[in-house]
Design a protein around this motif. Structure first.
Motif, PDB file in Angstrom:
ATOM      1  N   ARG A  78      -5.475  -0.452   5.600  1.00  0.00           N
ATOM      2  CA  ARG A  78      -6.926  -0.331   5.652  1.00  0.00           C
ATOM      3  C   ARG A  78      -7.277   0.622   6.774  1.00  0.00           C
ATOM      4  O   ARG A  78      -6.599   0.671   7.802  1.00  0.00           O
ATOM      5  CB  ARG A  78      -7.616  -1.685   5.897  1.00  0.00           C
ATOM      6  N   LEU A  79      -8.344   1.375   6.552  1.00  0.00           N
ATOM      7  CA  LEU A  79      -8.856   2.287   7.563  1.00  0.00           C
ATOM      8  C   LEU A  79     -10.197   1.780   8.066  1.00  0.00           C
ATOM      9  O   LEU A  79     -10.866   0.991   7.387  1.00  0.00           O
ATOM     10  CB  LEU A  79      -9.052   3.693   6.981  1.00  0.00           C
ATOM     11  N   LYS A  80     -10.604   2.235   9.221  1.00  0.00           N
ATOM     12  CA  LYS A  80     -11.947   1.962   9.723  1.00  0.00           C
ATOM     13  C   LYS A  80     -12.784   3.222   9.549  1.00  0.00           C
ATOM     14  O   LYS A  80     -12.437   4.292  10.054  1.00  0.00           O
ATOM     15  CB  LYS A  80     -11.905   1.552  11.200  1.00  0.00           C
ATOM     16  N   LYS A  81     -13.887   3.086   8.812  1.00  0.00           N
ATOM     17  CA  LYS A  81     -14.790   4.193   8.501  1.00  0.00           C
ATOM     18  C   LYS A  81     -14.038   5.370   7.883  1.00  0.00           C
ATOM     19  O   LYS A  81     -14.433   6.530   8.046  1.00  0.00           O
ATOM     20  CB  LYS A  81     -15.547   4.651   9.758  1.00  0.00           C
ATOM     21  N   GLY A  82     -12.938   5.066   7.178  1.00  0.00           N
ATOM     22  CA  GLY A  82     -12.206   6.096   6.472  1.00  0.00           C
ATOM     23  C   GLY A  82     -11.401   7.041   7.340  1.00  0.00           C
ATOM     24  O   GLY A  82     -10.915   8.066   6.858  1.00  0.00           O
ATOM     25  N   LYS A  83     -11.213   6.724   8.612  1.00  0.00           N
ATOM     26  CA  LYS A  83     -10.503   7.631   9.515  1.00  0.00           C
ATOM     27  C   LYS A  83      -9.002   7.406   9.407  1.00  0.00           C
ATOM     28  O   LYS A  83      -8.500   6.320   9.668  1.00  0.00           O
ATOM     29  CB  LYS A  83     -10.977   7.402  10.955  1.00  0.00           C
ATOM     30  N   LYS A  84      -8.286   8.470   9.042  1.00  0.00           N
ATOM     31  CA  LYS A  84      -6.852   8.336   8.794  1.00  0.00           C
ATOM     32  C   LYS A  84      -6.042   8.104  10.060  1.00  0.00           C
ATOM     33  O   LYS A  84      -4.870   7.746   9.986  1.00  0.00           O
ATOM     34  CB  LYS A  84      -6.322   9.553   8.040  1.00  0.00           C
ATOM     35  N   ASP A  85      -6.655   8.308  11.228  1.00  0.00           N
ATOM     36  CA  ASP A  85      -5.950   8.024  12.484  1.00  0.00           C
ATOM     37  C   ASP A  85      -6.253   6.614  13.002  1.00  0.00           C
ATOM     38  O   ASP A  85      -5.844   6.247  14.102  1.00  0.00           O
ATOM     39  CB  ASP A  85      -6.293   9.059  13.554  1.00  0.00           C
ATOM     40  N   ASP A  86      -6.987   5.835  12.189  1.00  0.00           N
ATOM     41  CA  ASP A  86      -7.296   4.449  12.564  1.00  0.00           C
ATOM     42  C   ASP A  86      -6.865   3.546  11.421  1.00  0.00           C
ATOM     43  O   ASP A  86      -7.674   3.004  10.680  1.00  0.00           O
ATOM     44  CB  ASP A  86      -8.788   4.298  12.846  1.00  0.00           C
ATOM     45  N   VAL A  87      -5.544   3.416  11.267  1.00  0.00           N
ATOM     46  CA  VAL A  87      -4.970   2.735  10.110  1.00  0.00           C
ATOM     47  C   VAL A  87      -4.236   1.468  10.537  1.00  0.00           C
ATOM     48  O   VAL A  87      -3.583   1.435  11.573  1.00  0.00           O
ATOM     49  CB  VAL A  87      -4.019   3.678   9.342  1.00  0.00           C
ATOM     50  N   THR A  88      -4.387   0.418   9.750  1.00  0.00           N
ATOM     51  CA  THR A  88      -3.647  -0.827   9.950  1.00  0.00           C
ATOM     52  C   THR A  88      -2.832  -1.092   8.693  1.00  0.00           C
ATOM     53  O   THR A  88      -3.369  -1.064   7.587  1.00  0.00           O
ATOM     54  CB  THR A  88      -4.608  -2.010  10.184  1.00  0.00           C
ATOM     55  N   VAL A  89      -1.531  -1.331   8.873  1.00  0.00           N
ATOM     56  CA  VAL A  89      -0.646  -1.634   7.744  1.00  0.00           C
ATOM     57  C   VAL A  89      -0.611  -3.141   7.534  1.00  0.00           C
ATOM     58  O   VAL A  89      -0.351  -3.905   8.466  1.00  0.00           O
ATOM     59  CB  VAL A  89       0.782  -1.104   7.986  1.00  0.00           C
ATOM     60  N   TYR A  90      -0.866  -3.584   6.297  1.00  0.00           N
ATOM     61  CA  TYR A  90      -0.887  -5.016   5.991  1.00  0.00           C
ATOM     62  C   TYR A  90       0.301  -5.466   5.154  1.00  0.00           C
ATOM     63  O   TYR A  90       0.632  -6.654   5.151  1.00  0.00           O
ATOM     64  CB  TYR A  90      -2.191  -5.383   5.278  1.00  0.00           C
ATOM     65  N   SER A  91       0.920  -4.543   4.442  1.00  0.00           N
ATOM     66  CA  SER A  91       2.071  -4.932   3.619  1.00  0.00           C
ATOM     67  C   SER A  91       2.909  -3.697   3.291  1.00  0.00           C
ATOM     68  O   SER A  91       2.364  -2.607   3.087  1.00  0.00           O
ATOM     69  CB  SER A  91       1.608  -5.586   2.318  1.00  0.00           C
ATOM     70  N   ASP A  92       4.212  -3.886   3.244  1.00  0.00           N
ATOM     71  CA  ASP A  92       5.114  -2.826   2.812  1.00  0.00           C
ATOM     72  C   ASP A  92       5.366  -2.889   1.306  1.00  0.00           C
ATOM     73  O   ASP A  92       6.110  -2.063   0.771  1.00  0.00           O
ATOM     74  CB  ASP A  92       6.461  -2.938   3.538  1.00  0.00           C
ATOM     75  N   ASN A  93       4.757  -3.873   0.634  1.00  0.00           N
ATOM     76  CA  ASN A  93       5.074  -4.093  -0.770  1.00  0.00           C
ATOM     77  C   ASN A  93       3.808  -4.336  -1.599  1.00  0.00           C
ATOM     78  O   ASN A  93       3.400  -5.487  -1.803  1.00  0.00           O
ATOM     79  CB  ASN A  93       6.028  -5.281  -0.905  1.00  0.00           C
ATOM     80  N   PRO A  94       3.179  -3.254  -2.104  1.00  0.00           N
ATOM     81  CA  PRO A  94       1.970  -3.417  -2.926  1.00  0.00           C
ATOM     82  C   PRO A  94       2.206  -4.226  -4.199  1.00  0.00           C
ATOM     83  O   PRO A  94       1.272  -4.857  -4.706  1.00  0.00           O
ATOM     84  CB  PRO A  94       1.580  -1.974  -3.260  1.00  0.00           C
ATOM     85  N   ILE A  95       3.430  -4.209  -4.714  1.00  0.00           N
ATOM     86  CA  ILE A  95       3.727  -4.981  -5.928  1.00  0.00           C
ATOM     87  C   ILE A  95       3.464  -6.464  -5.686  1.00  0.00           C
ATOM     88  O   ILE A  95       2.921  -7.175  -6.550  1.00  0.00           O
ATOM     89  CB  ILE A  95       5.197  -4.766  -6.368  1.00  0.00           C
ATOM     90  N   GLU A  96       3.835  -6.943  -4.504  1.00  0.00           N
ATOM     91  CA  GLU A  96       3.603  -8.355  -4.169  1.00  0.00           C
ATOM     92  C   GLU A  96       2.111  -8.677  -4.161  1.00  0.00           C
ATOM     93  O   GLU A  96       1.715  -9.788  -4.533  1.00  0.00           O
ATOM     94  CB  GLU A  96       4.217  -8.699  -2.818  1.00  0.00           C
ATOM     95  N   MET A  97       1.277  -7.713  -3.748  1.00  0.00           N
ATOM     96  CA  MET A  97      -0.170  -7.939  -3.753  1.00  0.00           C
ATOM     97  C   MET A  97      -0.667  -8.137  -5.185  1.00  0.00           C
ATOM     98  O   MET A  97      -1.481  -9.026  -5.448  1.00  0.00           O
ATOM     99  CB  MET A  97      -0.904  -6.762  -3.109  1.00  0.00           C
TER     100      MET A  97
END
Length: 242
Positions: A16-35
């Motif tokens: 997820r990004l904050k206000k769409g800024k690519k330098d403000d990124v948080t990784v929540y999962s390495d596996n989108p398939i699991e989502m």
């Protein structure tokens, strides 16, 4: 009203990004398939996937094969956006289990490609309208073509696009809560099916969206609020319309 969880992808990871800024990124999962598997278990009816690599590189880099894998196992309707610039992009994305494609930049920068896409895939296209200070932003929110957002929506509607995802950039990823009057105004002025995106914080925001149903607001995208656990998808799903 329908609940639409979001999966934003960079380098094959859920972020997820904050206000769409690519330098403000948080990784929540390495596996989108699991989502996707989790959403299947919840009975989610629709999933919003954004290929941020494609958005930031104008489609030169993408996660398309991964997205097709996700769509193949999903029991939900899948909508995909990010970096869609050419008719061939639309055609390719829709080739493999994806149900709808979101367009925001193409109508502005490649109008002839947009006309081709509308002529073939009109019912599978969604307007993606990202708004900041009254204007549409495009190219992964990196450009402001100085187009007023209601005018843009009316143009899309007149081309036959019936549905629009409206992202309130100032609130996106910020957990500030939605601006209900902003979405009500858009729905009344455009007579389109409007999907809320940006700022959802908790279950009260979902209740606000449900109240907006009488004006033409049909759904809400939930991103950071789900990943940060400020909202329960299970509880949100119970508020969906049948």
């Amino acid at each position: 009203m329908i609940i639409i969880p979001a999966i934003d992808i960079i380098d094959g990871k859920v972020v997820r990004l904050k206000k769409g800024k690519k330098d403000d990124v948080t990784v929540y999962s390495d596996n989108p398939i699991e989502m996707i598997e989790y959403f299947n278990d919840l009975g989610i009816r629709r999933v919003h996937i954004v290929d941020l690599d494609a958005a930031f590189t104008a489609g030169k880099k993408n996660n398309r094969k991964l997205i097709w894998e996700m769509a193949k196992i999903s029991k939900s309707m899948i909508e995909v956006g990010g970096g869609v610039r050419r008719f061939e992009d639309v055609e390719e994305i829709l080739c493999c289990y994806v149900n709808k494609v979101i367009l925001g930049t193409m109508p502005v920068k490649e109008p002839e490609e947009f006309e081709r896409a509308v002529s073939v895939f009109k019912d599978k296209l969604i307007a993606g309208v990202d708004v900041e200070n009254g204007y549409v932003k495009i190219s992964g929110w990196q450009e402001n073509p100085k187009i007023e957002y209601i005018s843009f929506l009316l143009m899309m509607r007149d081309k036959g696009i019936k549905e629009a995802i409206i992202t309130d950039i100032t609130r996106d990823g910020m957990l500030k809560g939605i601006d209900a009057e902003f979405y009500k105004d858009i729905a009344l002025k455009t007579d389109m099916d409007i999907i809320v995106s940006g700022g959802v914080r908790d279950i009260n925001d979902i209740k606000k969206v449900k109240e907006l149903g009488k004006f033409g607001v049909v759904g809400v995208i939930i991103g950071r609020a789900f990943y940060e656990k400020t909202i329960s998808l299970e509880e949100a799903v119970r508020l969906q319309d049948d």
